[in-house]
Design an enzyme around this catalytic site. Structure first.
Site, short mmCIF file in Angstrom:
data_model
loop_
_atom_site.label_atom_id
_atom_site.label_comp_id
_atom_site.label_asym_id
_atom_site.label_seq_id
_atom_site.Cartn_x
_atom_site.Cartn_y
_atom_site.Cartn_z
N ARG A 59 0.93 -1.25 0.09
CA ARG A 59 -0.05 0.18 0.01
C ARG A 59 1.14 1.19 -0.01
O ARG A 59 1.43 1.45 1.03
CB ARG A 59 -1.01 0.00 1.27
CG ARG A 59 -1.97 -0.96 1.38
CD ARG A 59 -2.85 -1.03 2.59
NE ARG A 59 -3.91 -1.77 2.31
CZ ARG A 59 -4.41 -2.69 3.11
NH1 ARG A 59 -3.38 -3.32 3.88
NH2 ARG A 59 -5.44 -3.57 2.82
N CYS A 61 -6.23 -10.05 -1.79
CA CYS A 61 -5.59 -9.32 -0.66
C CYS A 61 -6.41 -8.66 0.39
O CYS A 61 -5.81 -7.67 1.17
CB CYS A 61 -4.61 -8.37 -1.58
SG CYS A 61 -5.31 -7.04 -2.48
N ARG A 96 0.77 -1.34 -5.24
CA ARG A 96 -0.43 -0.64 -5.55
C ARG A 96 -0.21 0.77 -5.55
O ARG A 96 0.59 1.30 -4.90
CB ARG A 96 -1.30 -1.09 -4.49
CG ARG A 96 -2.84 -0.58 -4.97
CD ARG A 96 -3.97 -0.83 -4.14
NE ARG A 96 -3.65 -0.05 -2.77
CZ ARG A 96 -4.43 -0.19 -1.58
NH1 ARG A 96 -5.44 -1.33 -1.60
NH2 ARG A 96 -4.35 0.39 -0.60
N GLU A 114 -12.57 -4.67 -6.77
CA GLU A 114 -12.91 -4.12 -5.21
C GLU A 114 -14.35 -3.50 -5.47
O GLU A 114 -14.85 -3.10 -4.61
CB GLU A 114 -11.90 -3.36 -4.39
CG GLU A 114 -11.05 -2.63 -5.19
CD GLU A 114 -10.24 -1.86 -4.33
OE1 GLU A 114 -10.03 -2.22 -3.04
OE2 GLU A 114 -9.35 -1.12 -4.94
N ASN A 164 -12.07 -6.29 1.26
CA ASN A 164 -12.43 -5.17 2.51
C ASN A 164 -13.47 -4.04 1.65
O ASN A 164 -14.58 -3.92 2.01
CB ASN A 164 -11.13 -4.50 3.04
CG ASN A 164 -10.18 -5.23 3.28
OD1 ASN A 164 -10.29 -6.48 3.67
ND2 ASN A 164 -8.93 -4.81 3.37
N ARG A 221 -17.33 0.28 5.62
CA ARG A 221 -16.17 -0.26 6.17
C ARG A 221 -15.56 0.12 7.37
O ARG A 221 -15.25 -0.17 8.32
CB ARG A 221 -15.08 -0.86 5.22
CG ARG A 221 -14.18 0.40 4.90
CD ARG A 221 -13.47 -0.02 3.69
NE ARG A 221 -12.08 -0.43 4.35
CZ ARG A 221 -11.05 -0.77 3.58
NH1 ARG A 221 -11.24 -0.71 1.98
NH2 ARG A 221 -10.02 -1.12 4.14
C1 PEP Z 1 -9.40 -4.32 -0.10
O1 PEP Z 1 -10.25 -3.31 -0.37
O2 PEP Z 1 -9.61 -5.36 0.23
C2 PEP Z 1 -7.84 -3.86 0.14
C3 PEP Z 1 -7.12 -4.73 0.27
O3 PEP Z 1 -7.67 -2.61 -0.04
P1 PEP Z 1 -7.41 -1.68 1.14
O4 PEP Z 1 -8.12 -2.16 2.38
O5 PEP Z 1 -6.24 -0.76 1.22
O6 PEP Z 1 -8.78 -0.78 0.72
MG MG Z 2 -9.26 -1.45 -0.99
#
Ligand code: PEP
Ligand code: MG
Length: 568
Positions: free
Chosen positions: A296, A502, A332, A431, A454, A465
């Site tokens: 990240r 991931c 990323r 995502e 996520n 979230r």
């Molecule tokens: C996700 O969204 O699953 C992800 C790995 O990215 P982040 O948690 O950094 O948004």
């Molecule tokens: Mg994400």
């Protein structure tokens, strides 16, 4: 007495059993005094700020040793509040009106924190907690009180309405079996620090913490986010066994962590690490990471007042590649926006930032910033296995525009006669539901997919979230999410591409067989969970896992999936 179950957010995994102990902290409230001498008060404040800086500096050093360098950075931000010109100007204005320094400081910091909270942004709200933490420290110094270390003599389950970062790291970690916190989401500072300390934690419990009587026996399951109060003998025995098994399994898993994860029928699965700061690379390797499956890069772009230069980025990426040698590294590109604003970018206030200019959308709106990152990546990746990944992609047009940007960076480097990585894999995160649903159309355009559960979960279940009140909905094991994972995996394979995952789900050992059965080629997760997931992968054959996945896909809700996987 019968067992009572309380549910919160699983913020740091593991099982602990022990007596409940309520910690209230110690909050100073200062009264206003008029006719104070401004000169004297300013000097008192000055001295207190200086002492405060020293204390925070020591705390940061202590935190570096106990929780890690990245987590200790929380305290650097604390130090910055003590030199914030706007804040200090406000305090001085009050002191000039002959008001005592303590009260002036208290009121100015209170207003500042309230302004940050009013924006209703989880990031700023965590910053407001930081400011309150610092504010109390300075008040204590001004009052001539000594810093009180929390005095806990026996190991306890610590219950608190909220904990500041200073409090979290000053407890003797040997005496804390688990944290149960009323406030806080899965990404709060308590959660981050608890994870780094390896202490189970459940947050977002709200007023339910009042039910946990002082001294009552409590079981905390930080993985499931559950607390059992006054457990009956059967529950207690069950969890004691689980805790023991967990400890043994963790030890065995760590012993074989450096070995590859080959399934029982000899399929090699790549297990990578999610890394959010360069200092974590070493830990990732120690835990047996075959690769970095998600770097990240936001750490380079956030919490600063100007953009990092290409050279600054290059040096950091190059160090990471050198540490990883020939292991693949998925980098990323910056995922700014949503809950991660960058102060130096013009970003309009959005009603729904998670549905706004975020990730790839933001990158495409800021070509110079994006170009600097792409050039730095291509240069640093030379001689290494560079995989560039774009976040928050929702359409085919975006992929094309992103690829144009890569070509432009390559052309710039050609023109500069710079050496750079000629072989690079280009992938996208899946995502956003549109990307998952259209994955058969997107697959031919990329080299790989990595599913970000996520975000995918929050978008599929329409459940923010960062909002603890809807966290019960945001379950990545919901069949709705599993069905999309299957769709993405099938689409990738039909076009000869590899697919990874991931999101946090990848590091959940309960999910391992179902994800394996859905056909994932790569899993990437928080370093600490790698050994256990590798061990789980070795335990199953792909055929067994496929049957498990097919069964899970037919279930009707997330609870059924959890119950089924727990029964295996
Ligand atoms: C996700 O969204 O699953 C992800 C790995 O990215 P982040 O948690 O950094 O948004
Ligand atoms: Mg994400």
């Amino acid at each position: 007495m019968s067992t009572r179950t309380l549910r919160g957010i699983g913020a740091s995994p593991g099982i602990s059993i022990g007596p409940a102990h309520h910690y209230m902290g110690h909050k100073l409230i200062i009264s206003r005094r008029e006719n104070a001498n401004p000169q004297v008060e300013k000097e008192r404040l000055e001295a207190a700020l200086l002492q405060g800086k020293q204390e925070i500096h020591e705390l940061a050093l202590q935190a570096q040793g106990s929780v890690g360098a990245r987590e200790a950075e929380i305290f650097e931000a604390h130090e910055m509040f003590l030199s914030d010109p706007d804040l200090l100007e406000h305090v001085h204005e009050m002191i000039e009106q002959q008001i005592n320094a303590d009260y002036s400081w208290q009121e100015a910091t209170k207003q500042y924190a309230a302004q940050m909270r009013a924006i209703e942004d989880p990031y700023l709200s965590a910053r407001a907690t930081d400011l309150e933490d610092v504010a109390q420290r300075i008040l204590r110094i001004l009052q001539g009180e000594q810093e009180q270390k929390p005095h806990i003599t026996e190991p306890v389950i610590l219950i608190a309405p909220d904990l500041t970062p200073s409090e979290t790291v000053t407890f003797d970690s040997q005496k804390i079996r688990a944290f149960c916190i009323a406030e806080g989401g899965p990404t709060s500072h308590v959660a981050i620090l608890a994870k780094a300390l390896g202490i189970p934690a459940v947050t977002g419990l709200g007023q339910a913490i009042d039910q946990l009587r002082e001294g009552a026996q409590v079981i905390v399951d930080g993985t499931a986010g559950e607390i059992f109060l006054d457990p009956d003998t059967a529950t207690l025995t069950d969890y004691e066994q689980r805790a023991q098994t967990l400890a043994r399994t963790n030890k065995d898993a760590f012993a074989s962590a450096q070995q590859p994860a080959r399934t029982a029928d000899d399929h090699l699965i790549e297990v990578g690490a999610n890394v959010g700061a360069p200092e974590q690379v070493e830990e990732a390797l120690r835990q047996g990471a075959d690769s970095i499956g998600l770097l990240r890069t936001e750490f380079l772009f956030l919490e600063r007042d100007s953009a990092p230069s290409e050279q600054e980025q290059y040096t950091i990426y190059r160090d990471i590649f050198q540490a990883m040698q020939q292991r693949p590294v998925v980098i990323r590109t910056f995922d700014i926006g949503g809950d991660k604003p960058a102060p130096y970018l013009e970003m309009a206030k959005e009603m729904n930032p998670f549905l706004g200019i975020r990730g790839a959308r933001l990158a495409l709106k800021h070509p110079p910033l994006f170009q600097s990152q792409l050039c730095a990546l291509l240069r640093a990746g030379e001689g290494h296995r560079l995989r560039i990944m774009f976040p928050m992609v929702s359409t085919r047009e975006e992929i094309k525009a992103l690829q144009e940007q890569v070509k432009q960076a390559q052309a710039t480097l050609e023109a500069r006669k710079a050496s750079y990585a000629r072989e690079v894999e280009i992938g996208i995160m899946i995502e956003v539901p549109s990307a998952a649903l259209m994955s058969d159309v997107l697959a031919p355009l990329v080299d790989f997919f990595s599913i970000g559960t996520n975000d995918l979960t929050q978008y599929v279940l329409a459940s923010d979230r960062t909002n603890a009140t809807v966290a019960y909905l945001a379950d990545a094991l919901h069949p709705a999410v599993l069905r999309l994972i299957r769709m993405v995996s099938d689409a990738a394979h039909a076009h000869g591409k590899w697919v990874g995952l991931c999101g946090e789900l990848a590091g959940n050992p309960l999910a391992t067989p179902v994800l394996l059965g859905l056909g994932l080629d790569e899993f990437s997760m928080t370093p600490g969970t790698i050994p256990l997931v590798k061990q789980r992968l070795r335990h199953y054959s792909t055929t067994q896992a496929r049957d498990i996945a097919l069964h899970a896909l037919d279930l009707h809700d997330a609870n059924e999936v959890h119950a089924y996987l727990a029964s295996l």
